[in-house]
Design an enzyme around this catalytic site. Sequence first.
Site, mmCIF file in Angstrom:
data_model
loop_
_atom_site.group_PDB
_atom_site.id
_atom_site.type_symbol
_atom_site.label_atom_id
_atom_site.label_comp_id
_atom_site.label_asym_id
_atom_site.label_seq_id
_atom_site.Cartn_x
_atom_site.Cartn_y
_atom_site.Cartn_z
ATOM 1 N N ASP A 67 7.381 40.779 72.379
ATOM 2 C CA ASP A 67 7.321 41.351 71.024
ATOM 3 C C ASP A 67 8.711 41.725 70.498
ATOM 4 O O ASP A 67 8.868 42.035 69.327
ATOM 5 C CB ASP A 67 6.359 42.549 70.961
ATOM 6 C CG ASP A 67 6.600 43.612 72.015
ATOM 7 O OD1 ASP A 67 6.946 43.263 73.160
ATOM 8 O OD2 ASP A 67 6.451 44.814 71.709
ATOM 9 N N HIS A 68 9.736 41.669 71.355
ATOM 10 C CA HIS A 68 11.098 42.043 70.942
ATOM 11 C C HIS A 68 12.050 40.851 70.864
ATOM 12 O O HIS A 68 13.196 41.013 70.480
ATOM 13 C CB HIS A 68 11.661 43.101 71.903
ATOM 14 C CG HIS A 68 10.830 44.339 71.896
ATOM 15 N ND1 HIS A 68 11.178 45.468 71.189
ATOM 16 C CD2 HIS A 68 9.629 44.607 72.465
ATOM 17 C CE1 HIS A 68 10.234 46.385 71.341
ATOM 18 N NE2 HIS A 68 9.277 45.897 72.110
ATOM 19 N N HIS A 140 12.036 52.010 81.041
ATOM 20 C CA HIS A 140 10.920 51.118 80.720
ATOM 21 C C HIS A 140 10.756 50.179 81.910
ATOM 22 O O HIS A 140 11.746 49.911 82.608
ATOM 23 C CB HIS A 140 11.286 50.334 79.439
ATOM 24 C CG HIS A 140 10.139 49.605 78.813
ATOM 25 N ND1 HIS A 140 8.990 50.239 78.400
ATOM 26 C CD2 HIS A 140 9.979 48.290 78.492
ATOM 27 C CE1 HIS A 140 8.170 49.333 77.873
ATOM 28 N NE2 HIS A 140 8.747 48.148 77.918
ATOM 29 N N ASP A 207 12.127 49.878 74.097
ATOM 30 C CA ASP A 207 10.937 50.636 74.470
ATOM 31 C C ASP A 207 11.327 51.566 75.618
ATOM 32 O O ASP A 207 12.077 51.161 76.513
ATOM 33 C CB ASP A 207 9.831 49.703 74.960
ATOM 34 C CG ASP A 207 9.263 48.799 73.862
ATOM 35 O OD1 ASP A 207 9.674 48.891 72.705
ATOM 36 O OD2 ASP A 207 8.406 47.974 74.187
HETATM 37 ZN ZN LIG Z 1 7.477 46.439 72.816
#
Ligand SMILES: [Zn+2]
Length: 308
Positions: A67-68, A140, A207
């Site tokens: 997602d990044h 993370h 994150d």
């Molecule tokens: Zn993420």
Amino acid sequence: MSLRQLVVLGTASQVPTRYRNHNGYLLLWDGRGVLFDPGEGTQRQMTLAGVSATQIHRICVTHFHGDHCLGLPGILQRISLDEVPHPVHVHFPGSGRVYFDRLRRASIYDDRADVRPCGHEADGVIAEGDPSITTMRLDHPAPAWGYRLAEADTWTIDPAAAAGAGVRGPAVGVLKREGRVEVDGRTVRLEDVATPRPGQKVAFVMDTKPCEAAVRLAEGVDLLICESTFLDADRKEAHAYGHMTAGDAGRLAAEAGVRRLVLTHFSQRYPMDAPFVEEARRHHDDVVAAVDLLRIDVPSRRSERQGG
Ligand SMILES: [Zn+2]
């Protein structure tokens, strides 16, 4: 023209929704753009937001969860297609170099872009200049790093006070450069005839679960863009997955003395943003929930009276 503004391209975490694209944030800073965490669909979101590939000068990737970063192939190929005339530096965790290389060469294209990969291995300054960029490792499961952009703190000389102290002509330049100047056998210091002009600062934290590095990145910034994947009701789960809640983000903003807090990276399980803002506002006043295609100004410079 001096425009310092965040263009929100996407605000979803793991799963995009009907209303939220995957992550993507373009920070416009005096005609230069820094693109953070381009997730899938970022190229199209840029079109919808009215920004172009030519506006990208740097790309900062916090980590290599999809997602990044899955928007990188499209963005890099678009930079090539549009023949962006300047180099584009791409900052990312050096341990993920293999993923960067794959994304850069994800498909066939005639690569004409001047892309400069800059993997970072340790905490510290990764780009000099105004603003400088500092990175720090967050907490993370995948190696993830936050970023802090800082314009240098300077001084504004009061011409009347300077003239009154006998500082004229070339002496003004010496005073600016060296912080002090000799005039008729006396020393005049900057603080005698000038007021501090604090540089503007922006931090990008995602994150991560709450950690000391996040506080240090966010220390005194004008704008903090912060993940708030969950709400406090799911705090245990948030921390177990290496994420923050909106309450955590609010506490971070308060502890670090942030001015404006932007919440984003929302889990698909929550349809509304209102509870996120409400939760963060228990700890911090100026909170904005990021919405796709929203533009958020970096708050205007702190007044000189407020100091740094
Ligand atoms: Zn993420």
